[in-house]
Design a protein around this motif. Structure first.
Motif, PDB file in Angstrom:
ATOM      1  N   LYS A   1       1.007  -1.322   0.056  1.00  0.00           N
ATOM      2  CA  LYS A   1      -0.481   0.003   0.374  1.00  0.00           C
ATOM      3  C   LYS A   1       0.996   1.922   0.245  1.00  0.00           C
ATOM      4  O   LYS A   1       0.905   2.221  -0.890  1.00  0.00           O
ATOM      5  N   ALA A   2       1.620   1.381   0.738  1.00  0.00           N
ATOM      6  CA  ALA A   2       2.703   2.288   0.780  1.00  0.00           C
ATOM      7  C   ALA A   2       3.929   2.320  -0.714  1.00  0.00           C
ATOM      8  O   ALA A   2       3.767   3.721  -1.380  1.00  0.00           O
ATOM      9  N   VAL A   3       4.432   1.167  -0.748  1.00  0.00           N
ATOM     10  CA  VAL A   3       4.469   1.720  -2.125  1.00  0.00           C
ATOM     11  C   VAL A   3       3.997   2.505  -2.968  1.00  0.00           C
ATOM     12  O   VAL A   3       3.703   3.091  -4.238  1.00  0.00           O
ATOM     13  N   ALA A   4       2.571   2.064  -3.855  1.00  0.00           N
ATOM     14  CA  ALA A   4       2.060   2.036  -4.295  1.00  0.00           C
ATOM     15  C   ALA A   4       1.574   3.810  -4.328  1.00  0.00           C
ATOM     16  O   ALA A   4       1.134   4.869  -5.329  1.00  0.00           O
ATOM     17  N   GLN A   5       1.459   4.277  -2.926  1.00  0.00           N
ATOM     18  CA  GLN A   5       0.855   5.757  -2.737  1.00  0.00           C
ATOM     19  C   GLN A   5       2.186   6.576  -3.039  1.00  0.00           C
ATOM     20  O   GLN A   5       1.693   7.883  -3.636  1.00  0.00           O
ATOM     21  N   VAL A   6       3.228   5.995  -3.061  1.00  0.00           N
ATOM     22  CA  VAL A   6       4.384   6.687  -3.838  1.00  0.00           C
ATOM     23  C   VAL A   6       4.302   6.581  -5.560  1.00  0.00           C
ATOM     24  O   VAL A   6       4.328   7.268  -5.791  1.00  0.00           O
ATOM     25  N   LEU A   7       4.525   5.208  -5.349  1.00  0.00           N
ATOM     26  CA  LEU A   7       4.931   5.302  -7.212  1.00  0.00           C
ATOM     27  C   LEU A   7       3.195   6.095  -7.950  1.00  0.00           C
ATOM     28  O   LEU A   7       4.008   5.908  -8.917  1.00  0.00           O
ATOM     29  N   ILE A   8       2.285   5.500  -7.805  1.00  0.00           N
ATOM     30  CA  ILE A   8       1.353   5.416  -8.809  1.00  0.00           C
ATOM     31  C   ILE A   8       1.018   7.162  -8.928  1.00  0.00           C
ATOM     32  O   ILE A   8       1.385   8.025 -10.025  1.00  0.00           O
ATOM     33  N   PRO A   9       1.231   8.938  -7.824  1.00  0.00           N
ATOM     34  CA  PRO A   9       2.038   9.682  -8.825  1.00  0.00           C
ATOM     35  C   PRO A   9       3.102  10.292  -9.686  1.00  0.00           C
ATOM     36  O   PRO A   9       2.774  10.717 -10.541  1.00  0.00           O
ATOM     37  N   TRP A  10       4.029   9.463  -8.998  1.00  0.00           N
ATOM     38  CA  TRP A  10       5.340   8.859 -10.040  1.00  0.00           C
ATOM     39  C   TRP A  10       4.901   8.887 -11.406  1.00  0.00           C
ATOM     40  O   TRP A  10       5.727   9.222 -12.426  1.00  0.00           O
ATOM     41  N   LEU A  11       4.421   7.775 -11.282  1.00  0.00           N
ATOM     42  CA  LEU A  11       3.980   7.144 -12.786  1.00  0.00           C
ATOM     43  C   LEU A  11       2.978   8.204 -13.761  1.00  0.00           C
ATOM     44  O   LEU A  11       2.856   7.654 -15.212  1.00  0.00           O
TER      45      LEU A  11
ATOM     46  N   VAL B   1       8.420  17.610  -9.069  1.00  0.00           N
ATOM     47  CA  VAL B   1       7.146  18.107  -8.083  1.00  0.00           C
ATOM     48  C   VAL B   1       6.156  17.450  -7.288  1.00  0.00           C
ATOM     49  O   VAL B   1       5.395  18.156  -6.694  1.00  0.00           O
ATOM     50  N   VAL B   2       5.855  16.627  -7.886  1.00  0.00           N
ATOM     51  CA  VAL B   2       4.356  15.896  -7.706  1.00  0.00           C
ATOM     52  C   VAL B   2       4.256  15.372  -6.428  1.00  0.00           C
ATOM     53  O   VAL B   2       5.500  14.891  -6.123  1.00  0.00           O
ATOM     54  N   PRO B   3       3.418  15.483  -5.133  1.00  0.00           N
ATOM     55  CA  PRO B   3       3.512  15.296  -4.032  1.00  0.00           C
ATOM     56  C   PRO B   3       3.827  14.066  -4.044  1.00  0.00           C
ATOM     57  O   PRO B   3       2.949  12.494  -4.246  1.00  0.00           O
ATOM     58  N   LEU B   4       4.312  13.339  -2.485  1.00  0.00           N
ATOM     59  CA  LEU B   4       4.722  11.887  -3.296  1.00  0.00           C
ATOM     60  C   LEU B   4       4.415  11.153  -1.628  1.00  0.00           C
ATOM     61  O   LEU B   4       5.004  10.861  -1.051  1.00  0.00           O
ATOM     62  N   ASP B   5       3.497  12.389  -1.567  1.00  0.00           N
ATOM     63  CA  ASP B   5       2.890  12.050   0.520  1.00  0.00           C
ATOM     64  C   ASP B   5       3.957  11.605   2.036  1.00  0.00           C
ATOM     65  O   ASP B   5       3.838  11.162   2.489  1.00  0.00           O
ATOM     66  N   SER B   6       4.942  12.672   1.314  1.00  0.00           N
ATOM     67  CA  SER B   6       5.868  12.672   2.689  1.00  0.00           C
ATOM     68  C   SER B   6       5.719  12.619   3.803  1.00  0.00           C
ATOM     69  O   SER B   6       4.657  13.659   4.194  1.00  0.00           O
ATOM     70  N   LEU B   7       5.624  12.578   4.455  1.00  0.00           N
ATOM     71  CA  LEU B   7       5.889  12.148   6.030  1.00  0.00           C
ATOM     72  C   LEU B   7       4.464  11.957   5.855  1.00  0.00           C
ATOM     73  O   LEU B   7       3.633  12.682   7.282  1.00  0.00           O
ATOM     74  N   CYS B   8       4.437  11.327   5.424  1.00  0.00           N
ATOM     75  CA  CYS B   8       2.441   9.837   5.969  1.00  0.00           C
ATOM     76  C   CYS B   8       2.298   8.751   5.974  1.00  0.00           C
ATOM     77  O   CYS B   8       3.498   8.276   5.780  1.00  0.00           O
ATOM     78  N   GLN B   9       1.412   8.360   6.965  1.00  0.00           N
ATOM     79  CA  GLN B   9       1.509   7.050   7.501  1.00  0.00           C
ATOM     80  C   GLN B   9       0.926   6.378   7.039  1.00  0.00           C
ATOM     81  O   GLN B   9      -1.239   7.171   6.566  1.00  0.00           O
ATOM     82  N   ILE B  10       0.752   5.044   6.619  1.00  0.00           N
ATOM     83  CA  ILE B  10      -0.197   4.411   5.798  1.00  0.00           C
ATOM     84  C   ILE B  10      -0.158   2.580   6.137  1.00  0.00           C
ATOM     85  O   ILE B  10       0.953   2.517   7.385  1.00  0.00           O
ATOM     86  N   HIS B  11      -0.830   2.568   6.384  1.00  0.00           N
ATOM     87  CA  HIS B  11      -1.689   1.145   7.567  1.00  0.00           C
ATOM     88  C   HIS B  11      -1.127   0.127   6.881  1.00  0.00           C
ATOM     89  O   HIS B  11      -2.284   0.211   6.121  1.00  0.00           O
ATOM     90  N   GLU B  12      -0.545  -0.860   6.936  1.00  0.00           N
ATOM     91  CA  GLU B  12      -0.887  -2.367   6.205  1.00  0.00           C
ATOM     92  C   GLU B  12      -1.083  -3.018   7.264  1.00  0.00           C
ATOM     93  O   GLU B  12      -1.075  -2.825   8.455  1.00  0.00           O
ATOM     94  N   PRO B  13      -1.052  -4.299   6.521  1.00  0.00           N
ATOM     95  CA  PRO B  13      -1.756  -5.553   7.547  1.00  0.00           C
ATOM     96  C   PRO B  13      -1.328  -5.343   9.331  1.00  0.00           C
ATOM     97  O   PRO B  13      -1.791  -6.035  10.025  1.00  0.00           O
TER      98      PRO B  13
END
Length: 123
Positions: free
Chosen positions: A62-72, A82-94
């Motif tokens: 989930k965290a990888v997708a959160q960063v990778l999708i805006p980049w792609l 300049v695209v925001p990569l959700d820096s300093l955000c927390q993602i909940h994984e299982p």
């Protein structure tokens, strides 16, 4: 290499440490100082995933997708810079929380002596 690069490292990786990522970040960013026009426009960003080890795509999808999708989804190098990569955000994984943190080129350039020495042996 005149292509856009997104370095996405597990912050707790015992083999490819954050210091190795910082060294790669500095090396790739220095491409802009050369004479190649394509290299001047290439984007290079470094994101660390806290509480993640050597295989971020398996450990924290989930965290990888959160960063990778805006980049792609960015249209070009300028937007990838300049695209925001959700820096300093927390993602909940299982299994727990992952902290997404973008590392600036200034932070990457400030490697200490030991980190410079150890990371030089890797690459």
């Amino acid at each position: 290499v005149p292509v856009d690069v997104l370095l996405l490292f597990g912050g707790d990786d015992p083999w490819c440490t954050e210091a190795v990522g910082k060294r790669m970040h500095v090396t790739l960013a220095s491409r802009r100082n050369g004479g190649d026009d394509a290299a001047v426009t290439a984007a290079c960003r470094f994101v660390s995933l806290g509480n993640v080890g050597h295989c971020p795509n398996h450990e924290a999808p989930k965290a990888v997708a959160q960063v990778l999708i805006p980049w792609l989804n960015a249209d070009d190098s300028e937007e990838r810079r300049v695209v925001p990569l959700d820096s300093l955000c927390q993602i909940h994984e299982p299994w727990g929380e992952v902290l997404i943190r973008e590392i600036s080129i200034e932070e990457s350039e400030s490697l200490g002596l030991i980190d410079r020495f150890v990371s030089s042996m890797v690459g």
